[in-house]
Design a protein around this motif. Structure first.
Motif, PDB file in Angstrom:
ATOM      1  N   GLY A 257       8.760   3.105   7.077  1.00  0.00           N
ATOM      2  CA  GLY A 257       8.835   3.872   5.842  1.00  0.00           C
ATOM      3  C   GLY A 257       7.524   3.805   5.073  1.00  0.00           C
ATOM      4  O   GLY A 257       6.457   3.633   5.639  1.00  0.00           O
TER       5      GLY A 257
ATOM      6  N   TRP B   3      15.979  -2.344   1.735  1.00  0.00           N
ATOM      7  CA  TRP B   3      16.002  -1.089   2.508  1.00  0.00           C
ATOM      8  C   TRP B   3      16.644  -0.031   1.630  1.00  0.00           C
ATOM      9  O   TRP B   3      17.754  -0.223   1.120  1.00  0.00           O
ATOM     10  CB  TRP B   3      16.807  -1.277   3.797  1.00  0.00           C
ATOM     11  CG  TRP B   3      16.746  -0.128   4.751  1.00  0.00           C
ATOM     12  CD1 TRP B   3      15.825   0.065   5.714  1.00  0.00           C
ATOM     13  CD2 TRP B   3      17.664   0.970   4.841  1.00  0.00           C
ATOM     14  NE1 TRP B   3      16.097   1.227   6.414  1.00  0.00           N
ATOM     15  CE2 TRP B   3      17.228   1.795   5.894  1.00  0.00           C
ATOM     16  CE3 TRP B   3      18.805   1.339   4.141  1.00  0.00           C
ATOM     17  CZ2 TRP B   3      17.900   2.960   6.255  1.00  0.00           C
ATOM     18  CZ3 TRP B   3      19.464   2.506   4.499  1.00  0.00           C
ATOM     19  CH2 TRP B   3      19.005   3.291   5.550  1.00  0.00           C
TER      20      TRP B   3
ATOM     21  N   ARG C   2      12.760   5.570   0.991  1.00  0.00           N
ATOM     22  CA  ARG C   2      12.147   5.267   2.287  1.00  0.00           C
ATOM     23  C   ARG C   2      11.437   3.904   2.269  1.00  0.00           C
ATOM     24  O   ARG C   2      10.332   3.757   2.755  1.00  0.00           O
ATOM     25  CB  ARG C   2      11.212   6.385   2.719  1.00  0.00           C
ATOM     26  CG  ARG C   2      11.909   7.753   2.759  1.00  0.00           C
ATOM     27  CD  ARG C   2      11.060   8.830   3.317  1.00  0.00           C
ATOM     28  NE  ARG C   2      10.836   8.715   4.737  1.00  0.00           N
ATOM     29  CZ  ARG C   2      11.710   9.026   5.690  1.00  0.00           C
ATOM     30  NH1 ARG C   2      12.904   9.439   5.359  1.00  0.00           N
ATOM     31  NH2 ARG C   2      11.401   8.917   6.961  1.00  0.00           N
TER      32      ARG C   2
ATOM     33  N   ARG D 286      17.233   4.193   1.611  1.00  0.00           N
ATOM     34  CA  ARG D 286      17.103   5.433   2.377  1.00  0.00           C
ATOM     35  C   ARG D 286      16.362   6.513   1.593  1.00  0.00           C
ATOM     36  O   ARG D 286      15.487   7.194   2.123  1.00  0.00           O
ATOM     37  CB  ARG D 286      18.487   5.948   2.780  1.00  0.00           C
ATOM     38  CG  ARG D 286      18.441   7.208   3.634  1.00  0.00           C
ATOM     39  CD  ARG D 286      19.806   7.796   3.877  1.00  0.00           C
ATOM     40  NE  ARG D 286      20.729   6.873   4.464  1.00  0.00           N
ATOM     41  CZ  ARG D 286      20.949   6.758   5.770  1.00  0.00           C
ATOM     42  NH1 ARG D 286      20.292   7.512   6.600  1.00  0.00           N
ATOM     43  NH2 ARG D 286      21.830   5.889   6.222  1.00  0.00           N
ATOM     44  N   GLU D 287      16.695   6.725   0.330  1.00  0.00           N
ATOM     45  CA  GLU D 287      16.089   7.806  -0.454  1.00  0.00           C
ATOM     46  C   GLU D 287      14.612   7.563  -0.745  1.00  0.00           C
ATOM     47  O   GLU D 287      13.796   8.468  -0.640  1.00  0.00           O
ATOM     48  CB  GLU D 287      16.859   8.004  -1.753  1.00  0.00           C
ATOM     49  CG  GLU D 287      18.230   8.618  -1.547  1.00  0.00           C
ATOM     50  CD  GLU D 287      18.989   8.791  -2.853  1.00  0.00           C
ATOM     51  OE1 GLU D 287      18.354   8.699  -3.929  1.00  0.00           O
ATOM     52  OE2 GLU D 287      20.196   9.008  -2.788  1.00  0.00           O
TER      53      GLU D 287
ATOM     54  N   MET E 165       6.380  12.638   6.014  1.00  0.00           N
ATOM     55  CA  MET E 165       6.970  11.383   5.591  1.00  0.00           C
ATOM     56  C   MET E 165       6.950  10.400   6.756  1.00  0.00           C
ATOM     57  O   MET E 165       7.244  10.778   7.884  1.00  0.00           O
ATOM     58  CB  MET E 165       8.419  11.591   5.124  1.00  0.00           C
ATOM     59  CG  MET E 165       8.557  12.489   3.911  1.00  0.00           C
ATOM     60  SD  MET E 165       7.802  11.793   2.446  1.00  0.00           S
ATOM     61  CE  MET E 165       8.919  10.469   2.086  1.00  0.00           C
TER      62      MET E 165
ATOM     63  N   ASP F 168      11.495   0.022   3.475  1.00  0.00           N
ATOM     64  CA  ASP F 168      12.034  -0.854   4.514  1.00  0.00           C
ATOM     65  C   ASP F 168      11.190  -2.113   4.577  1.00  0.00           C
ATOM     66  O   ASP F 168      10.089  -2.111   5.124  1.00  0.00           O
ATOM     67  CB  ASP F 168      12.041  -0.146   5.871  1.00  0.00           C
ATOM     68  CG  ASP F 168      12.552  -1.033   6.985  1.00  0.00           C
ATOM     69  OD1 ASP F 168      13.086  -2.123   6.716  1.00  0.00           O
ATOM     70  OD2 ASP F 168      12.404  -0.635   8.152  1.00  0.00           O
TER      71      ASP F 168
ATOM     72  N   SER G 237       8.287   7.606   9.276  1.00  0.00           N
ATOM     73  CA  SER G 237       9.642   7.417   9.782  1.00  0.00           C
ATOM     74  C   SER G 237      10.223   6.115   9.248  1.00  0.00           C
ATOM     75  O   SER G 237       9.519   5.137   9.014  1.00  0.00           O
ATOM     76  CB  SER G 237       9.639   7.406  11.304  1.00  0.00           C
ATOM     77  OG  SER G 237       8.882   6.323  11.770  1.00  0.00           O
ATOM     78  N   LEU G 238      11.531   6.118   9.056  1.00  0.00           N
ATOM     79  CA  LEU G 238      12.260   4.978   8.522  1.00  0.00           C
ATOM     80  C   LEU G 238      13.243   4.513   9.577  1.00  0.00           C
ATOM     81  O   LEU G 238      13.941   5.335  10.177  1.00  0.00           O
ATOM     82  CB  LEU G 238      13.009   5.396   7.254  1.00  0.00           C
ATOM     83  CG  LEU G 238      13.792   4.322   6.508  1.00  0.00           C
ATOM     84  CD1 LEU G 238      12.828   3.330   5.871  1.00  0.00           C
ATOM     85  CD2 LEU G 238      14.666   4.957   5.448  1.00  0.00           C
TER      86      LEU G 238
END
Length: 182
Positions: A174, A161, A166, A163-164, A90, A168, A92-93
């Protein structure tokens, strides 16, 4: 002035007695011997390039096995290897506090136009304006940064944005690229 040094046990000696040899005769003027003058069985042993000549000095903490010994992987190691092979890497975020600081301090982004979606332990997802967000832990209404799930623009209800997922669009990290319209 002559100096005799005791050396480690000689690994080539079957009786494993201390090999006591003069490494070199040191003069008062010469503080350290030259490497070429210090030929001893221990130095020959330590400079050996063959792995079969080397004896592991320390044992690992688990099971008393030598560090380089080959053994079967444990069940957890197999599961870890299987999981990492199945999951794609994945991207990075950027963390929530970076996004929060960017919204607060970047003149191109309006702080009053953004809200924070955070997870309340009892209610679920709650929304709060960025300007209302408290960073100090002494406040009664303090919410830790790890509870932040979303940042959203108020003007068009667009999540910038997540989080789940990803996503951004503030920094372009992300799975999404940078969106210059933000």
């Amino acid at each position: 002035m002559a100096l005799n040094l005791d050396v480690m046990p000689d690994p080539t000696n079957p009786d494993n007695k201390m090999a006591h040899k003069d490494i070199t005769q040191l003069n008062k003027d010469e503080a350290f011997p030259r490497v070429s003058e210090t030929k001893t069985p221990v130095l020959d042993y330590l400079s050996s390039e063959s792995e079969s000549d080397l004896i592991p000095v320390s044992l690992s903490k688990r099971g008393g096995k030598a560090p380089n010994s080959k053994s079967k992987p444990t069940r957890k190691e197999k599961q870890r290897a299987d999981y990492s092979a199945q999951q794609p890497a994945m991207p990075s975020l950027r963390p929530a506090h970076d996004v929060m600081n960017r919204i607060r301090h970047d003149e191109t982004l309006q702080m009053s136009d953004h809200v924070v979606g955070y997870e309340d332990r009892h209610v679920g997802i709650m929304w709060k304006g960025v300007e209302e967000w408290l960073d100090t832990t002494e406040e009664e209404d303090f919410i830790p940064m790890h509870r932040i799930k979303y940042f959203k623009r108020r003007s068009d209800d667009h999540i910038v944005w997540d989080r789940e997922k990803r996503v951004d669009e503030i920094f372009g990290s992300g799975v999404t690229g940078r969106n210059d319209s933000t």
